[in-house]
Scaffold this motif. Structure first.
Motif, short mmCIF file in Angstrom:
data_model
loop_
_atom_site.label_atom_id
_atom_site.label_comp_id
_atom_site.label_asym_id
_atom_site.label_seq_id
_atom_site.Cartn_x
_atom_site.Cartn_y
_atom_site.Cartn_z
N ILE A 3 1.24 -0.91 -0.15
CA ILE A 3 -0.31 0.25 0.67
C ILE A 3 0.99 1.18 -0.23
N PRO A 4 1.91 1.45 0.92
CA PRO A 4 2.65 2.53 0.86
C PRO A 4 3.82 2.39 -0.37
N VAL A 5 3.81 1.74 -0.84
CA VAL A 5 4.56 1.53 -2.08
C VAL A 5 3.49 2.21 -3.14
N LEU A 6 2.26 1.32 -3.54
CA LEU A 6 1.05 2.59 -4.50
C LEU A 6 1.34 3.71 -4.61
N PHE A 7 0.84 4.04 -2.82
CA PHE A 7 0.74 5.35 -2.96
C PHE A 7 1.70 6.18 -3.52
N ILE A 8 3.23 5.99 -3.09
CA ILE A 8 4.09 5.97 -3.54
C ILE A 8 4.52 6.27 -4.95
N VAL A 9 4.02 5.62 -5.17
CA VAL A 9 4.19 4.91 -7.39
C VAL A 9 2.84 6.18 -8.12
N ILE A 10 2.07 6.07 -7.15
CA ILE A 10 0.64 7.05 -8.43
C ILE A 10 0.84 8.82 -7.53
N LEU A 11 1.86 9.21 -6.49
CA LEU A 11 1.57 10.36 -6.28
C LEU A 11 2.83 11.16 -7.42
N SER A 12 4.21 10.06 -7.29
CA SER A 12 5.05 10.13 -8.24
C SER A 12 4.94 10.50 -9.75
N ILE A 13 4.13 9.57 -10.38
CA ILE A 13 4.01 10.06 -11.56
C ILE A 13 3.84 10.76 -12.18
N ILE A 14 2.64 11.53 -10.88
CA ILE A 14 1.13 13.06 -11.60
C ILE A 14 2.91 13.61 -12.16
N PRO A 15 3.98 14.45 -11.33
CA PRO A 15 4.56 15.54 -12.10
C PRO A 15 5.54 14.94 -12.56
N ILE A 16 5.46 14.48 -12.59
CA ILE A 16 5.94 13.96 -13.64
C ILE A 16 5.82 13.73 -15.64
N TYR A 17 5.35 12.57 -15.30
CA TYR A 17 3.80 12.69 -16.27
C TYR A 17 3.32 13.64 -16.87
N ILE A 18 3.24 15.11 -16.37
CA ILE A 18 3.25 17.12 -16.32
C ILE A 18 4.15 17.12 -17.40
N MET A 19 5.33 17.03 -16.43
CA MET A 19 6.96 17.75 -17.19
C MET A 19 6.52 16.61 -18.59
N THR A 20 6.82 15.77 -18.27
CA THR A 20 7.45 15.15 -19.66
C THR A 20 6.15 15.32 -21.09
N ASP A 21 4.58 15.80 -21.00
CA ASP A 21 4.21 16.12 -21.77
C ASP A 21 4.85 17.17 -22.42
N TYR A 22 4.65 18.08 -21.40
CA TYR A 22 4.72 19.58 -21.21
C TYR A 22 5.65 20.02 -22.23
N PHE A 23 7.70 19.52 -21.72
CA PHE A 23 8.41 19.66 -21.99
C PHE A 23 8.48 19.52 -23.45
N ASN A 24 9.89 20.32 -24.63
CA ASN A 24 9.61 19.02 -25.11
C ASN A 24 10.81 18.18 -25.47
N GLU A 25 11.35 17.13 -26.00
CA GLU A 25 12.47 16.21 -26.12
C GLU A 25 14.09 16.42 -25.88
N SER A 26 14.88 17.08 -25.45
CA SER A 26 15.77 17.70 -25.61
C SER A 26 17.00 16.96 -23.83
N PHE A 27 18.30 16.83 -24.13
CA PHE A 27 18.67 16.54 -23.09
C PHE A 27 18.64 17.08 -21.93
N ALA A 28 18.65 18.32 -22.24
CA ALA A 28 18.74 19.40 -21.20
C ALA A 28 17.00 18.84 -20.44
N ASN A 29 16.32 18.94 -20.78
CA ASN A 29 14.70 19.26 -20.07
C ASN A 29 15.20 17.12 -19.34
N PHE A 30 16.39 16.87 -20.47
CA PHE A 30 15.74 15.14 -19.79
C PHE A 30 16.65 14.52 -18.51
#
Length: 321
Positions: free
Chosen positions: A256-283
């Motif tokens: 249960i703790p691990v699932l909460f961490i996975v869900i909460l950590s995915i959200i900001p990274i998914y938003i950033m990945t969707d928003y930023f263009n692909e480049s080494f600096a953004n990576f």
């Protein structure tokens, strides 16, 4: 390729020779001598024999998937699968090294009948190993397409999806691995290895039937993950009998703790990945934010009060040094 193979062989031979030299020099009990103890040999053969059966099931399922993919989709699918196995192997090696370090302690706790301490160690090992692996896996999962385009000149079709699925399999395996070590400590190899070996071998005919009926190219990988989860369930069933492992305790302290961490950590990274263009600096930026967010969330959710105190003391001592 031949030269590469020879060099790899020499590297492994050199490492093995160094280990052999060091152990013989420093540990008297490692010196070779002719002896035969019937009971010890019998015990070793029983342990290794059933372990080989389980390992054979895993090997056949992994290589059988390649054969099935080649039959239905051709060499390109096999190439995609091979690349995903390399990615999975790199991540799994990291988790294996961390989890292998506690094997002697697991064996010692079982041998001395410290069952509560053994279960606590299993919970902690599963939790920490998964989180360390997740810190590495999250930015890779989110930016797999960009990474593969840097690594390869031409990325085979479906490689990104294959790699992402195999990373998920590596994460699931990190939950399972400490309990396999506990089974090894008990010496009760027969039941679990027969069941697990048969389940993994069944991946091949089941995948063939499903693909023959028009299912997706990722079907064998999904079947493989389901078989791994079923093996985990079966191992937990036997460990509940042998070392009183609590399924409720596993979910409460780890899943249960691990699932909460996975869900909460995915959200900001998914938003950033969707928003930023692909480049080494953004990576680099997304990877840094991923590590930071996962670390902060894990600290607040996964660690109890005692673990937080120990971590603070360890960091303080490191900074003083």
């Amino acid at each position: 390729i031949i030269v590469y193979g020879i060099l790899m062989f020499l590297v492994l031979l050199t490492i093995a020779s160094f280990y052999r030299y060091y152990v013989v020099k420093n540990y008297a009990e490692s010196h070779f001598s002719f002896s035969f103890d019937k009971e010890i040999v019998k015990s070793m053969l029983h342990f290794s024999g059933w372990n080989i059966f389980g390992t054979l099931g895993s090997l056949l399922s992994a290589q059988g998937i390649n054969i099935i993919l080649n039959i239905f989709f051709g060499p390109v699918a096999v190439a995609a699968r091979a690349i995903s196995m390399q990615v999975n192997g790199g991540l799994s090696q990291f988790a294996n090294g961390f989890q292998q370090a506690v094997t002697p302690q697991i064996t010692k706790l079982y041998a001395t009948k410290q069952i509560k301490e053994l279960n606590d160690l299993l919970y902690q090992n599963v939790k920490y190993a998964f989180l360390l692996l997740w810190i590495l896996a999250l930015p890779i999962l989110m930016q797999m397409d960009y990474i593969l385009n840097i690594w390869l000149i031409e990325v085979p079709k479906d490689t990104v999806l294959f790699c992402q699925i195999m990373i998920v399999h590596a994460l699931i395996s990190s939950l399972n691995r400490p309990y396999v070590m506990a089974i090894h400590a008990t010496g009760n190899m027969k039941q679990t290895n027969i069941t697990a070996g048969v389940l993994l071998i069944l991946v091949i005919p089941i995948s063939y039937i499903l693909l023959d009926n028009g299912f997706s190219i990722i079907t064998p990988l999904i079947v493989y993950i389901i078989a791994t989860l079923l093996c985990f369930v079966i191992e937990m069933y036997y460990l509940k009998k042998w070392i009183q492992t609590s399924v409720i305790g596993l979910f409460k302290n780890t899943i249960i703790p691990v699932l909460f961490i996975v869900i909460l950590s995915i959200i900001p990274i998914y938003i950033m990945t969707d928003y930023f263009n692909e480049s080494f600096a953004n990576f680099i930026l997304i990877s840094f934010v991923s590590v930071f967010c996962t670390g902060v969330i894990a600290y607040n959710i996964a660690l109890n009060k005692e673990e937080k105190t120990k971590l603070k003391i360890m960091i303080t001592n490191k900074l003083k040094r």
